[in-house]
Design an enzyme around this catalytic site. Structure first.
Site, PDB file in Angstrom:
ATOM      1  N   GLY A   1       0.840  -1.192   0.000  1.00  8.39           N
ATOM      2  CA  GLY A   1       0.000   0.000   0.000  1.00  8.39           C
ATOM      3  C   GLY A   1       0.871   1.237   0.000  1.00  8.39           C
ATOM      4  O   GLY A   1       2.100   1.153   0.077  1.00  8.39           O
ATOM      5  N   LEU A   2       0.241   2.378  -0.087  1.00 14.54           N
ATOM      6  CA  LEU A   2       0.965   3.644  -0.125  1.00 14.54           C
ATOM      7  C   LEU A   2       1.714   3.906   1.182  1.00 14.54           C
ATOM      8  O   LEU A   2       1.403   3.317   2.221  1.00 14.54           O
ATOM      9  CB  LEU A   2      -0.010   4.796  -0.382  1.00 14.54           C
ATOM     10  CG  LEU A   2      -0.711   4.834  -1.745  1.00 14.54           C
ATOM     11  CD1 LEU A   2      -1.840   5.864  -1.724  1.00 14.54           C
ATOM     12  CD2 LEU A   2       0.294   5.154  -2.850  1.00 14.54           C
ATOM     13  N   SER A   3       2.680   4.803   1.122  1.00 13.35           N
ATOM     14  CA  SER A   3       3.350   5.258   2.339  1.00 13.35           C
ATOM     15  C   SER A   3       2.308   5.906   3.245  1.00 13.35           C
ATOM     16  O   SER A   3       1.506   6.730   2.795  1.00 13.35           O
ATOM     17  CB  SER A   3       4.442   6.280   1.975  1.00 13.35           C
ATOM     18  OG  SER A   3       5.055   6.791   3.137  1.00 13.35           O
ATOM     19  N   GLY A   4       2.291   5.517   4.508  1.00 11.24           N
ATOM     20  CA  GLY A   4       1.317   6.064   5.440  1.00 11.24           C
ATOM     21  C   GLY A   4      -0.013   5.335   5.449  1.00 11.24           C
ATOM     22  O   GLY A   4      -0.930   5.720   6.174  1.00 11.24           O
ATOM     23  N   ALA A   5      -0.116   4.255   4.669  1.00 11.90           N
ATOM     24  CA  ALA A   5      -1.382   3.511   4.606  1.00 11.90           C
ATOM     25  C   ALA A   5      -1.663   2.751   5.896  1.00 11.90           C
ATOM     26  O   ALA A   5      -2.815   2.454   6.220  1.00 11.90           O
ATOM     27  CB  ALA A   5      -1.368   2.545   3.429  1.00 11.90           C
ATOM     28  N   GLY A   6      -0.594   2.422   6.628  1.00 12.91           N
ATOM     29  CA  GLY A   6      -0.760   1.673   7.869  1.00 12.91           C
ATOM     30  C   GLY A   6      -0.209   0.264   7.813  1.00 12.91           C
ATOM     31  O   GLY A   6      -0.506  -0.566   8.672  1.00 12.91           O
ATOM     32  N   LYS A   7       0.628  -0.006   6.827  1.00 15.09           N
ATOM     33  CA  LYS A   7       1.173  -1.365   6.640  1.00 15.09           C
ATOM     34  C   LYS A   7       1.916  -1.857   7.875  1.00 15.09           C
ATOM     35  O   LYS A   7       1.618  -2.931   8.406  1.00 15.09           O
ATOM     36  CB  LYS A   7       2.114  -1.382   5.422  1.00 15.09           C
ATOM     37  CG  LYS A   7       1.453  -1.017   4.112  1.00 15.09           C
ATOM     38  CD  LYS A   7       2.433  -1.052   2.958  1.00 15.09           C
ATOM     39  CE  LYS A   7       3.561  -0.046   3.097  1.00 15.09           C
ATOM     40  NZ  LYS A   7       3.087   1.357   3.122  1.00 15.09           N
TER      41      LYS A   7
ATOM     42  N   SER B   1       6.094  -1.728  -2.160  1.00 20.08           N
ATOM     43  CA  SER B   1       6.132  -2.624  -3.332  1.00 20.08           C
ATOM     44  C   SER B   1       5.097  -2.205  -4.372  1.00 20.08           C
ATOM     45  O   SER B   1       4.101  -2.905  -4.572  1.00 20.08           O
ATOM     46  CB  SER B   1       5.937  -4.089  -2.907  1.00 20.08           C
ATOM     47  OG  SER B   1       4.849  -4.273  -2.032  1.00 20.08           O
TER      48      SER B   1
END
Length: 207
Positions: free
Chosen positions: A39-45, A113
């Site tokens: 997911g995007l940066s800051g998505a919470g991965k 990714s």
């Protein structure tokens, strides 16, 4: 720094171990799996993956969390952020995750990714059903509002080039095993959903 992939030596052969992957997993009473949080940066991965690891550890399962920032302090410290280096970064993590799964672990990885081809590369390393793609589905708007590292602000100001979601494309998973509505639900609810999915897939069983 660009990566250099050495040619394979025909004299290098795979050594079969006496203790099998199945035996290692049976000792841990779980099924090996690689949960690939994308997911995007800051998505919470990293946040969601970390909370899931805590829950699984509390229940006695054997896990390891590979985080995008952490691996760049060691295993991938020689890599930059060019397209070639990003691809090599994912390749290395995929190979490492494969070895950890071979040890019988439930591996959680948290990496942007952004490209489908690279995620497919990792999927192809693993047996059918062992790679579980988890799309941490958080909108760009929400990610920019969070911006925990101030990276979006810098990217918008032109201080960071090729930043995913701003001037570099993120390719949304077309058919992820788990589509996680991270922009809509709280952490505990997301972890509950993930535990339910892992149970349904036979990776874990109630303890």
């Amino acid at each position: 720094m660009s990566s250099v992939i050495a040619q394979k030596d025909e004299n290098v052969v795979w050594h079969q171990h006496a203790v099998t992957k199945t035996q290692r997993a049976d000792l841990k009473q779980q099924k090996p799996a690689v949960l690939w949080f994308t997911g995007l940066s800051g998505a919470g991965k990293s946040t969601v993956a970390g909370a899931l690891e805590n829950r699984l550890a509390e229940q006695g399962f054997h896990t390891y969390l590979l985080d995008g920032d952490n691996v760049r302090h060691g295993l991938c410290s020689d890599l930059g952020f060019s397209t070639q280096d990003r691809r090599e970064n994912i390749r290395r993590i995929g190979e490492l995750a494969k070895l950890m799964a071979d040890a019988g672990l439930i591996v959680l990885t948290a990496f942007i990714s952004p490209h489908r081809a690279e995620r497919q590369l990792v999927r192809d390393l693993l047996p059918e059903g062992e790679f579980i793609e988890v799309f941490v589905n958080t909108s760009l708007e929400v990610c920019e509002q969070r911006d925990p590292k101030g990276l979006y602000k810098k990217a918008r100001a032109g201080e960071i080039a090729n930043f995913t979601g701003i001037d570099s494309e993120y390719e949304v998973p077309l058919n992820p095993e788990i589509d996680l509505p991270a922009g809509e639900k709280g952490i505990e609810a997301l972890v509950d959903l993930l535990v339910e999915q892992l149970t349904l897939r036979g990776v874990i069983s109630p303890r």
